[in-house]
Structure formats: C-alpha cells, structure tokens
Design a protein around this motif. Structure first.
Motif, PDB file in Angstrom:
ATOM      1  N   HIS A 269     -16.791  -4.241 -43.516  1.00  0.00           N
ATOM      2  CA  HIS A 269     -15.679  -3.458 -43.869  1.00  0.00           C
ATOM      3  C   HIS A 269     -15.043  -2.607 -42.764  1.00  0.00           C
ATOM      4  N   ILE A 270     -16.007  -1.860 -42.195  1.00  0.00           N
ATOM      5  CA  ILE A 270     -15.530  -1.033 -41.068  1.00  0.00           C
ATOM      6  C   ILE A 270     -14.950  -1.639 -39.787  1.00  0.00           C
ATOM      7  N   ALA A 271     -15.588  -2.990 -39.791  1.00  0.00           N
ATOM      8  CA  ALA A 271     -15.114  -3.818 -38.603  1.00  0.00           C
ATOM      9  C   ALA A 271     -13.643  -4.253 -38.782  1.00  0.00           C
ATOM     10  N   SER A 272     -13.554  -4.741 -40.117  1.00  0.00           N
ATOM     11  CA  SER A 272     -12.505  -5.300 -40.571  1.00  0.00           C
ATOM     12  C   SER A 272     -11.095  -4.257 -40.591  1.00  0.00           C
ATOM     13  N   LEU A 273     -11.378  -2.974 -40.859  1.00  0.00           N
ATOM     14  CA  LEU A 273     -10.404  -1.659 -40.795  1.00  0.00           C
ATOM     15  C   LEU A 273     -10.161  -1.351 -39.462  1.00  0.00           C
ATOM     16  N   LYS A 274     -11.225  -1.449 -38.562  1.00  0.00           N
ATOM     17  CA  LYS A 274     -10.806  -1.109 -37.061  1.00  0.00           C
ATOM     18  C   LYS A 274      -9.949  -2.213 -36.553  1.00  0.00           C
ATOM     19  N   GLN A 275     -10.219  -3.566 -36.713  1.00  0.00           N
ATOM     20  CA  GLN A 275      -9.274  -4.488 -36.377  1.00  0.00           C
ATOM     21  C   GLN A 275      -8.018  -4.457 -36.908  1.00  0.00           C
ATOM     22  N   ALA A 276      -7.930  -4.157 -38.066  1.00  0.00           N
ATOM     23  CA  ALA A 276      -6.632  -3.908 -38.727  1.00  0.00           C
ATOM     24  C   ALA A 276      -5.631  -2.625 -38.146  1.00  0.00           C
ATOM     25  N   THR A 277      -6.489  -1.775 -37.833  1.00  0.00           N
ATOM     26  CA  THR A 277      -5.727  -0.621 -37.087  1.00  0.00           C
ATOM     27  C   THR A 277      -5.663  -0.402 -35.801  1.00  0.00           C
ATOM     28  N   GLY A 278      -6.435  -1.278 -35.174  1.00  0.00           N
ATOM     29  CA  GLY A 278      -6.629  -1.332 -33.564  1.00  0.00           C
ATOM     30  C   GLY A 278      -7.490  -0.072 -33.111  1.00  0.00           C
ATOM     31  N   ALA A 279      -8.147   0.403 -33.954  1.00  0.00           N
ATOM     32  CA  ALA A 279      -9.001   1.510 -33.740  1.00  0.00           C
ATOM     33  C   ALA A 279     -10.331   1.057 -32.931  1.00  0.00           C
ATOM     34  N   LYS A 280     -10.625   1.797 -32.078  1.00  0.00           N
ATOM     35  CA  LYS A 280     -12.031   1.259 -31.054  1.00  0.00           C
ATOM     36  C   LYS A 280     -13.178   1.745 -31.708  1.00  0.00           C
ATOM     37  N   ASN A 281     -13.240   2.787 -32.272  1.00  0.00           N
ATOM     38  CA  ASN A 281     -14.650   3.296 -32.903  1.00  0.00           C
ATOM     39  C   ASN A 281     -14.258   4.114 -34.154  1.00  0.00           C
ATOM     40  N   GLN A 282     -15.224   4.477 -34.776  1.00  0.00           N
ATOM     41  CA  GLN A 282     -15.231   5.081 -36.257  1.00  0.00           C
ATOM     42  C   GLN A 282     -14.339   6.126 -36.217  1.00  0.00           C
ATOM     43  N   PHE A 283     -14.409   7.094 -35.276  1.00  0.00           N
ATOM     44  CA  PHE A 283     -13.648   8.405 -35.055  1.00  0.00           C
ATOM     45  C   PHE A 283     -12.087   7.945 -34.810  1.00  0.00           C
ATOM     46  N   SER A 284     -11.814   6.993 -34.087  1.00  0.00           N
ATOM     47  CA  SER A 284     -10.312   6.764 -34.096  1.00  0.00           C
ATOM     48  C   SER A 284      -9.909   6.000 -35.290  1.00  0.00           C
ATOM     49  N   LEU A 285     -10.829   5.279 -36.068  1.00  0.00           N
ATOM     50  CA  LEU A 285     -10.593   4.815 -37.294  1.00  0.00           C
ATOM     51  C   LEU A 285     -10.007   5.905 -38.552  1.00  0.00           C
ATOM     52  N   GLY A 286     -11.057   6.983 -38.365  1.00  0.00           N
ATOM     53  CA  GLY A 286     -10.552   8.154 -39.357  1.00  0.00           C
ATOM     54  C   GLY A 286      -9.449   8.571 -39.027  1.00  0.00           C
ATOM     55  N   ALA A 287      -9.153   8.947 -37.570  1.00  0.00           N
ATOM     56  CA  ALA A 287      -7.853   9.233 -37.117  1.00  0.00           C
ATOM     57  C   ALA A 287      -6.771   8.496 -37.922  1.00  0.00           C
ATOM     58  N   GLU A 288      -6.673   7.270 -37.523  1.00  0.00           N
ATOM     59  CA  GLU A 288      -5.818   6.352 -37.816  1.00  0.00           C
ATOM     60  C   GLU A 288      -5.496   6.258 -39.572  1.00  0.00           C
ATOM     61  N   ALA A 289      -6.727   6.167 -40.153  1.00  0.00           N
ATOM     62  CA  ALA A 289      -6.755   6.215 -41.775  1.00  0.00           C
ATOM     63  C   ALA A 289      -5.875   7.635 -42.057  1.00  0.00           C
ATOM     64  N   ALA A 290      -6.268   8.669 -41.654  1.00  0.00           N
ATOM     65  CA  ALA A 290      -5.467   9.729 -41.935  1.00  0.00           C
ATOM     66  C   ALA A 290      -4.113   9.969 -41.485  1.00  0.00           C
ATOM     67  N   LYS A 291      -3.852   9.266 -40.468  1.00  0.00           N
ATOM     68  CA  LYS A 291      -2.282   9.235 -40.105  1.00  0.00           C
ATOM     69  C   LYS A 291      -1.569   8.286 -41.123  1.00  0.00           C
ATOM     70  N   ARG A 292      -2.223   7.211 -41.722  1.00  0.00           N
ATOM     71  CA  ARG A 292      -1.637   6.342 -42.438  1.00  0.00           C
ATOM     72  C   ARG A 292      -1.701   6.868 -43.803  1.00  0.00           C
ATOM     73  N   GLY A 293      -2.235   7.999 -44.042  1.00  0.00           N
ATOM     74  CA  GLY A 293      -2.438   8.421 -45.593  1.00  0.00           C
ATOM     75  C   GLY A 293      -3.362   7.848 -46.289  1.00  0.00           C
ATOM     76  N   TRP A 294      -4.300   7.133 -45.726  1.00  0.00           N
ATOM     77  CA  TRP A 294      -5.401   6.378 -46.692  1.00  0.00           C
ATOM     78  C   TRP A 294      -6.399   7.353 -46.967  1.00  0.00           C
ATOM     79  N   LEU A 295      -6.512   8.659 -46.710  1.00  0.00           N
ATOM     80  CA  LEU A 295      -7.734   9.628 -47.066  1.00  0.00           C
ATOM     81  C   LEU A 295      -7.155  10.418 -48.084  1.00  0.00           C
ATOM     82  N   GLU A 296      -5.978  10.209 -48.385  1.00  0.00           N
ATOM     83  CA  GLU A 296      -5.472  11.375 -49.572  1.00  0.00           C
ATOM     84  C   GLU A 296      -5.447  10.425 -50.895  1.00  0.00           C
TER      85      GLU A 296
END
Length: 79
Positions: free
Chosen positions: A43-70
């Motif tokens: 799931h994490i790999a799929s999310l990283k691929q969908a967002t273009g994130a290179k690691n879990q930290f950048s995935l978190g930043a991208e998720a926050a930017k997209r409003g997925w953590l709210e």
C-alpha cells in the motif's frame, strides 16, 4: 493496490497514511489495520508511486498537501 476512481487513497490506504503520520511503525500498523507487513508495504509503495514520492517522509508531505491527513478517521492514541 486498488485505488478508487477519484484519485483519493482507499480507506485502508488513508488509515495507513494517518498511522504513519502519527509515528507508528509498519509493524504496529499491521496489527492496527489487520494486514500483513507485506500488504502494508505494498500500500505504501502504491501511494508513493501515485504521488511521485521518493520515500515515506515525502509521501507524508504529499499526503498533507493533498489533504489526505485531514478528516474524521484519526489514528488511535499512542499512550
């Protein structure tokens, strides 16, 4: 891993993102979402691929930017 048509993460993926953002390890997340470690990593790999994130930290930043953590689905208390 499956994603819904709107480009938003699935309910399971959203829960994983929230738990990662709260600082839980993958091993703990597996127990909280009742999935294998491999499934959580997939799931994490799929999310990283969908967002273009290179690691879990950048995935978190991208998720926050997209409003997925709210929202109403908050992780359990770590105490």
């Amino acid at each position: 891993m499956a994603r819904d048509r709107s480009g938003e993460p699935t309910l399971v993926q959203r829960r994983i993102l929230l738990l990662l953002a709260a600082g839980f390890t993958v091993q703990t997340i597996t127990k909280l979402v009742f999935l294998s470690e491999r499934a959580v990593h997939d799931h994490i790999a799929s999310l990283k691929q969908a967002t273009g994130a290179k690691n879990q930290f950048s995935l978190g930043a991208e998720a926050a930017k997209r409003g997925w953590l709210e929202g109403e689905d908050s992780p359990p208390d770590r105490r």
